[in-house]
Design a protein around this motif. Structure first.
Motif, PDB file in Angstrom:
ATOM      1  N   GLU A 138      19.273 -70.856 -27.835  1.00 58.76           N
ATOM      2  CA  GLU A 138      17.807 -70.744 -27.806  1.00 58.76           C
ATOM      3  C   GLU A 138      17.263 -71.140 -26.431  1.00 58.76           C
ATOM      4  O   GLU A 138      16.381 -70.476 -25.889  1.00 58.76           O
ATOM      5  CB  GLU A 138      17.152 -71.643 -28.870  1.00 58.76           C
ATOM      6  N   SER A 139      17.809 -72.226 -25.874  1.00 55.25           N
ATOM      7  CA  SER A 139      17.279 -72.686 -24.590  1.00 55.25           C
ATOM      8  C   SER A 139      17.617 -71.696 -23.474  1.00 55.25           C
ATOM      9  O   SER A 139      16.833 -71.497 -22.545  1.00 55.25           O
ATOM     10  CB  SER A 139      17.808 -74.080 -24.257  1.00 55.25           C
ATOM     11  N   LEU A 140      18.795 -71.051 -23.575  1.00 56.10           N
ATOM     12  CA  LEU A 140      19.153 -70.038 -22.565  1.00 56.10           C
ATOM     13  C   LEU A 140      18.192 -68.859 -22.632  1.00 56.10           C
ATOM     14  O   LEU A 140      17.705 -68.370 -21.610  1.00 56.10           O
ATOM     15  CB  LEU A 140      20.588 -69.543 -22.793  1.00 56.10           C
ATOM     16  N   ILE A 141      17.906 -68.409 -23.847  1.00 53.21           N
ATOM     17  CA  ILE A 141      17.011 -67.257 -24.007  1.00 53.21           C
ATOM     18  C   ILE A 141      15.602 -67.627 -23.564  1.00 53.21           C
ATOM     19  O   ILE A 141      14.890 -66.824 -22.973  1.00 53.21           O
ATOM     20  CB  ILE A 141      17.050 -66.749 -25.464  1.00 53.21           C
ATOM     21  N   LYS A 142      15.206 -68.873 -23.815  1.00 50.10           N
ATOM     22  CA  LYS A 142      13.900 -69.353 -23.367  1.00 50.10           C
ATOM     23  C   LYS A 142      13.774 -69.243 -21.837  1.00 50.10           C
ATOM     24  O   LYS A 142      12.749 -68.799 -21.315  1.00 50.10           O
ATOM     25  CB  LYS A 142      13.731 -70.812 -23.807  1.00 50.10           C
ATOM     26  N   GLU A 143      14.846 -69.658 -21.141  1.00 50.77           N
ATOM     27  CA  GLU A 143      14.819 -69.550 -19.668  1.00 50.77           C
ATOM     28  C   GLU A 143      14.650 -68.103 -19.235  1.00 50.77           C
ATOM     29  O   GLU A 143      13.923 -67.801 -18.284  1.00 50.77           O
ATOM     30  CB  GLU A 143      16.106 -70.126 -19.051  1.00 50.77           C
ATOM     31  N   MET A 144      15.346 -67.199 -19.935  1.00 54.29           N
ATOM     32  CA  MET A 144      15.237 -65.769 -19.603  1.00 54.29           C
ATOM     33  C   MET A 144      13.807 -65.281 -19.815  1.00 54.29           C
ATOM     34  O   MET A 144      13.282 -64.485 -19.045  1.00 54.29           O
ATOM     35  CB  MET A 144      16.170 -64.937 -20.490  1.00 54.29           C
ATOM     36  N   GLU A 145      13.178 -65.780 -20.874  1.00 56.08           N
ATOM     37  CA  GLU A 145      11.800 -65.373 -21.161  1.00 56.08           C
ATOM     38  C   GLU A 145      10.883 -65.864 -20.039  1.00 56.08           C
ATOM     39  O   GLU A 145      10.041 -65.121 -19.540  1.00 56.08           O
ATOM     40  CB  GLU A 145      11.365 -65.937 -22.504  1.00 56.08           C
ATOM     41  N   HIS A 146      11.065 -67.108 -19.615  1.00 54.64           N
ATOM     42  CA  HIS A 146      10.247 -67.652 -18.533  1.00 54.64           C
ATOM     43  C   HIS A 146      10.436 -66.870 -17.233  1.00 54.64           C
ATOM     44  O   HIS A 146       9.513 -66.727 -16.438  1.00 54.64           O
ATOM     45  CB  HIS A 146      10.599 -69.121 -18.272  1.00 54.64           C
ATOM     46  N   SER A 147      11.658 -66.409 -17.019  1.00 56.67           N
ATOM     47  CA  SER A 147      11.958 -65.735 -15.749  1.00 56.67           C
ATOM     48  C   SER A 147      11.268 -64.380 -15.645  1.00 56.67           C
ATOM     49  O   SER A 147      10.998 -63.892 -14.552  1.00 56.67           O
ATOM     50  CB  SER A 147      13.457 -65.535 -15.593  1.00 56.67           C
ATOM     51  N   GLY A 148      11.010 -63.742 -16.788  1.00 59.48           N
ATOM     52  CA  GLY A 148      10.417 -62.408 -16.759  1.00 59.48           C
ATOM     53  C   GLY A 148      11.391 -61.332 -16.337  1.00 59.48           C
ATOM     54  O   GLY A 148      10.988 -60.236 -15.952  1.00 59.48           O
ATOM     55  N   LEU A 149      12.699 -61.639 -16.400  1.00 65.12           N
ATOM     56  CA  LEU A 149      13.720 -60.669 -15.980  1.00 65.12           C
ATOM     57  C   LEU A 149      13.677 -59.413 -16.842  1.00 65.12           C
ATOM     58  O   LEU A 149      13.617 -59.495 -18.065  1.00 65.12           O
ATOM     59  CB  LEU A 149      15.116 -61.309 -16.059  1.00 65.12           C
ATOM     60  N   ARG A 150      13.726 -58.262 -16.164  1.00 70.24           N
ATOM     61  CA  ARG A 150      13.782 -56.982 -16.879  1.00 70.24           C
ATOM     62  C   ARG A 150      14.978 -56.186 -16.378  1.00 70.24           C
ATOM     63  O   ARG A 150      15.416 -56.355 -15.253  1.00 70.24           O
ATOM     64  CB  ARG A 150      12.480 -56.204 -16.657  1.00 70.24           C
ATOM     65  N   GLY A 151      15.507 -55.328 -17.243  1.00 70.67           N
ATOM     66  CA  GLY A 151      16.763 -54.619 -16.959  1.00 70.67           C
ATOM     67  C   GLY A 151      16.741 -53.901 -15.621  1.00 70.67           C
ATOM     68  O   GLY A 151      15.865 -53.095 -15.357  1.00 70.67           O
ATOM     69  N   ARG A 327       8.493 -67.144 -10.356  1.00 68.09           N
ATOM     70  CA  ARG A 327       7.438 -67.307  -9.350  1.00 68.09           C
ATOM     71  C   ARG A 327       7.488 -66.203  -8.302  1.00 68.09           C
ATOM     72  O   ARG A 327       6.485 -65.889  -7.681  1.00 68.09           O
ATOM     73  CB  ARG A 327       7.567 -68.676  -8.677  1.00 68.09           C
ATOM     74  N   LEU A 328       8.690 -65.608  -8.111  1.00 65.51           N
ATOM     75  CA  LEU A 328       8.814 -64.498  -7.167  1.00 65.51           C
ATOM     76  C   LEU A 328       8.379 -63.214  -7.844  1.00 65.51           C
ATOM     77  O   LEU A 328       8.447 -63.088  -9.063  1.00 65.51           O
ATOM     78  CB  LEU A 328      10.268 -64.359  -6.715  1.00 65.51           C
ATOM     79  N   GLY A 329       7.935 -62.266  -7.038  1.00 63.68           N
ATOM     80  CA  GLY A 329       7.651 -60.959  -7.605  1.00 63.68           C
ATOM     81  C   GLY A 329       6.197 -60.569  -7.525  1.00 63.68           C
ATOM     82  O   GLY A 329       5.419 -61.165  -6.783  1.00 63.68           O
ATOM     83  N   TYR A 330       5.838 -59.545  -8.302  1.00 62.49           N
ATOM     84  CA  TYR A 330       4.537 -58.892  -8.170  1.00 62.49           C
ATOM     85  C   TYR A 330       4.132 -58.414  -9.543  1.00 62.49           C
ATOM     86  O   TYR A 330       4.919 -57.761 -10.235  1.00 62.49           O
ATOM     87  CB  TYR A 330       4.703 -57.716  -7.201  1.00 62.49           C
ATOM     88  N   THR A 336      13.626 -60.895  -7.884  1.00 57.86           N
ATOM     89  CA  THR A 336      14.023 -60.073  -6.744  1.00 57.86           C
ATOM     90  C   THR A 336      14.765 -58.836  -7.220  1.00 57.86           C
ATOM     91  O   THR A 336      15.277 -58.792  -8.325  1.00 57.86           O
ATOM     92  CB  THR A 336      14.965 -60.836  -5.798  1.00 57.86           C
ATOM     93  N   CYS A 337      14.807 -57.840  -6.351  1.00 58.70           N
ATOM     94  CA  CYS A 337      15.566 -56.623  -6.646  1.00 58.70           C
ATOM     95  C   CYS A 337      16.334 -56.238  -5.388  1.00 58.70           C
ATOM     96  O   CYS A 337      15.769 -56.217  -4.298  1.00 58.70           O
ATOM     97  CB  CYS A 337      14.623 -55.500  -7.059  1.00 58.70           C
ATOM     98  N   LEU A 353      14.851 -58.247  -1.993  1.00 61.30           N
ATOM     99  CA  LEU A 353      13.512 -58.796  -1.781  1.00 61.30           C
ATOM    100  C   LEU A 353      12.803 -58.946  -3.121  1.00 61.30           C
ATOM    101  O   LEU A 353      13.154 -58.265  -4.083  1.00 61.30           O
ATOM    102  CB  LEU A 353      12.700 -57.838  -0.915  1.00 61.30           C
ATOM    103  N   PRO A 354      11.782 -59.805  -3.177  1.00 61.80           N
ATOM    104  CA  PRO A 354      10.957 -59.833  -4.383  1.00 61.80           C
ATOM    105  C   PRO A 354      10.245 -58.498  -4.535  1.00 61.80           C
ATOM    106  O   PRO A 354       9.977 -57.822  -3.537  1.00 61.80           O
ATOM    107  CB  PRO A 354       9.941 -60.946  -4.098  1.00 61.80           C
ATOM    108  N   PHE A 355       9.922 -58.110  -5.752  1.00 61.26           N
ATOM    109  CA  PHE A 355       9.169 -56.890  -5.992  1.00 61.26           C
ATOM    110  C   PHE A 355       7.840 -56.966  -5.268  1.00 61.26           C
ATOM    111  O   PHE A 355       7.339 -58.048  -4.962  1.00 61.26           O
ATOM    112  CB  PHE A 355       8.900 -56.723  -7.490  1.00 61.26           C
ATOM    113  N   GLY A 356       7.252 -55.806  -4.993  1.00 63.89           N
ATOM    114  CA  GLY A 356       5.907 -55.795  -4.440  1.00 63.89           C
ATOM    115  C   GLY A 356       5.847 -55.365  -2.989  1.00 63.89           C
ATOM    116  O   GLY A 356       4.776 -55.040  -2.486  1.00 63.89           O
TER     117      GLY A 356
END
Lengths: 521, 157
Positions: A138-151, A327-330, A336-337, A353-356
């Motif tokens: 659960e805590s691992l998935i929570k971190e992923m949710e906070h990160s906003g990572l998308r495929g 915190r990184l991104g747009y 980053t990507c 680089l971060p998105f954006g």
């Protein structure tokens, strides 16, 4: 013993890295100099390949681009002690191209020896995994949710939802699958990762396995990457030997093992359900969804299937926390990507680089303009973003930021982050024809719009190229594109319309009916 | 580059993979890596090992571009047809390549010396155009240097 780094990366080898290594070994022997050659990954500054680095007093001095014939001169300049030479670059990490990047996924690529697991650990490897081995899913998935990572493979689906769904599925076995079928033209980030830092992929897969409760993983590698195959095989064997894969890993009571499978030259096998069929030893045809792979994936079991870059992105997320990554991104594209810059460009390479960032900034700040001119014109004609089925923009669109939502409103997608720059020798009509032709060649044949539509599209484009019924064909092509988008089963047929429509929209004068215009006058 | 096909070696390759879950593609991969192609003599054995019909095996073989059903030419030249290389002027180079080898994309020359295979992206786009000559990848191939690359790497003419 002096350490000399020469990349084993495909690009370096294609430019003569193996010959450079032979020559250095030979001359070192003749000069009685004791050297150790380390084959690292590439830093991704491809115009400098083959990049030779020498460790002098704990610092690495780079020389590039080195050809076989330059090696004797390097020895004359005493490069083993960092001597002056026209090819001397100095500290590679201070080169602006690299210094301006935000490398989270690629932080170790180029730096470490990809064949040595101890080097990986020495540079911070498995820190995230050590943390995760004793954390709750659960805590691992929570971190992923906070990160906003998308495929990162192209679909941009929120990764935490995929993890959550696979974790919630109940079955006697579950799988983690790594999609290493990087088929898009103009993309090479997965390859560089596989060749330069393979252990990070294993670590990412293991993190996923811990989050969803899987004990087995598969890597589906495309057959065009023989060097990555060798490096990954070695990495898996080393990890097994040193207790980072297998049973009761690092005395945590957790089991996980990874198998490497190699594809057979099919582009559509990069689509997740086709990939699963191929892994099962079948024809790589697309499955109807639902059921989704998270419920019924590999061998009918719940499967968490991620692209290479999605998996390695999870490592810094667990290591430093999801919020730091997010915190990184747009806008809604967080983190980053690794963008891959190629085509008719002076300084092609990998830019994480971060998105954006805008397309123009990448091309100007990093790419340094076009490599070849055409009829004296040295400006950008079109830029293809996101592979053969990606958006083709004209030079008027270059100020668009690279961000998932923004590209959606344009009618395209970032895909896997490939950016191909083209000059005025590129023809919009030929590219539109190529898109249909490619779809026809690679279609798995399951659904009719893609199987038949792509062929009819290619035929109509041929007619347009030869000047036959241009206006009528364009109307038909637009209708066909609509059908393909609405009714195809998977993304192959579904986004074949993207290059075609964007080319027609952005380069209207190339699709003009020249003959009729002439008659009217 | 490839071993001469023989039935016993092929059977050993198949046997080695018997335990693999869903191992048909992987086995075909190994056979293609060893002999360059899949001999149809093997379909019954493959069908038997992986609990399929022979038609099922043929279905899988015919799906993938990498699985050829005819013996390969002595020299196989793969050429990238995708946009990364197109943007770096691969078109002229491909024309010269076809003229030099006296055959067409996707075809084997009648005397069995050369074969040009089209591929889409070798992951080396920043330094294209790319060709692979008998498993060795070459970057920055132009219409000027393609001939010498072929001459250096291929026996026969």
């Amino acid at each position: 013993m002096i350490k000399v780094y020469v990349p084993l990366d495909t690009t370096s080898v294609s430019l003569g890295a193996d010959e450079v290594v032979e020559e250095i070994t030979l001359l070192a022997k003749q000069n009685n100099q004791d050297i150790q050659i380390i084959r690292n990954g590439s830093w991704g500054l491809f115009w400098l390949e083959t990049l030779v680095e020498v460790e002098v007093n704990g610092e690495r001095i780079a020389y590039g681009p080195v050809k076989e014939k330059d090696v004797a001169g390097l020895f004359d300049a005493d490069f083993l002690n960092g001597g002056e030479h026209p090819l001397r670059v100095g500290d590679i990490t201070k080169v602006p191209y690299l210094a301006k990047q935000t490398r989270l996924c690629f932080k170790r690529v180029g730096l470490v020896d990809p064949m040595d697991i101890d080097d990986y650990i020495k540079h911070g490897g498995f820190t995230a995994l050590k943390k995760a081995l004793f954390a709750s899913p659960e805590s691992l998935i929570k971190e992923m949710e906070h990160s906003g990572l998308r495929g990162r493979g192209g679909a941009a689906f929120p990764s935490y939802l995929k993890l959550q769904a696979t974790k919630d599925a109940v079955d006697d076995e579950k799988f983690v699958v790594c999609n290493f079928d990087e088929g898009d033209s103009g993309t090479f980030s997965d390859r560089m990762m596989g060749e330069g830092d393979p252990f990070m992929i294993l670590e990412g897969m293991f993190l996923t396995a811990l989050a969803v409760g899987a004990n087995e993983g598969y890597i589906y590698l495309r057959s065009e990457y023989p060097i990555a195959r060798k490096v990954l095989n070695n990495a898996i064997n080393l990890a097994r030997k040193t207790g980072w894969l297998g049973k009761n890993i690092q005395n945590s009571g957790k089991d996980f093992d990874i198998h490497l499978r190699v594809g057979a030259g099919s582009y559509v096998c990069g689509e997740e359900t086709a990939l699963l069929n191929s892994l099962e030893g079948k024809r790589g045809t697309v499955r109807v969804k639902p059921p989704f792979p998270v419920h019924k994936g590999l061998f009918g079991k719940p499967t968490a299937l991620f692209n290479v870059i999605s998996l390695v992105s999870m490592v810094p997320i667990i290591e430093n926390g999801g919020k730091a990554y997010g915190r990184l991104g747009y806008d809604r594209s967080r983190g980053t990507c690794p963008f891959q810059l190629s085509g008719n460009i002076k300084y092609g390479g990998l830019v994480e680089l971060p998105f954006g960032i805008t397309v123009r900034d990448i091309i100007d700040d990093f790419g340094g303009g076009l490599a070849f001119s055409f009829d004296g014109a040295r400006d950008v004609k079109l830029v293809q973003i996101g592979g053969p089925l990606g958006y083709h923009m004209s030079k008027n669109d270059l100020d668009n930021p690279l961000d998932y939502e923004h590209f959606k409103t344009l009618g395209g997608h970032i895909g896997h982050g490939g950016i191909i720059v083209m000059g005025h020798d590129a023809s919009a009509k030929e590219l539109a024809h190529f898109a249909f032709d490619f779809c026809a060649l690679e279609s798995c044949g399951t659904c009719t719009p893609c199987r038949i539509g792509s062929r009819r599209g290619a035929e109509m484009m041929e007619q347009i190229i030869s000047g036959e019924s241009v206006n009528e064909n364009i109307i038909l092509i637009k209708e066909l594109c609509d059908t393909l988008t609405q009714t195809s089963l998977c993304a192959l047929g579904g986004i074949t319309a993207v290059p075609v429509l964007s080319l027609i929209k952005n380069f209207p004068n190339e699709f003009e009916d020249r003959y009729n215009k002439y008659v009217r006058r | 580059m490839f071993k001469e096909y023989d039935f016993d070696t092929a059977l050993k390759v198949i046997e080695k993979n018997t335990h693999l879950r869903g191992g048909l593609v992987e086995t075909l991969r190994n056979l293609a890596d060893t002999f360059g192609y899949i001999n149809e003599e093997l379909y019954p054995a493959l069908a038997n090992t992986f609990s399929q019909s022979e038609a099922g095996v043929l279905g899988v073989v015919s799906f993938y571009h990498d699985f050829k059903t005819k013996p390969r030419a002595k020299n196989v030249v793969k050429v990238c047809m995708a946009e990364g290389c197109y943007a770096r002027k691969s078109k002229n180079m491909i024309k010269v390549l076809c003229d030099t080898l006296e055959t067409d994309i996707g075809e084997k020359r009648e005397d069995g010396e050369f074969e040009i295979e089209e591929v889409f992206c070798l992951g080396n786009c920043a330094v294209g155009p790319n060709i692979v000559v008998n498993d060795k990848l070459y970057a920055e191939v132009t219409s000027d240097n393609v001939k010498s690359i072929i001459n250096k790497n291929c026996k026969g003419k």
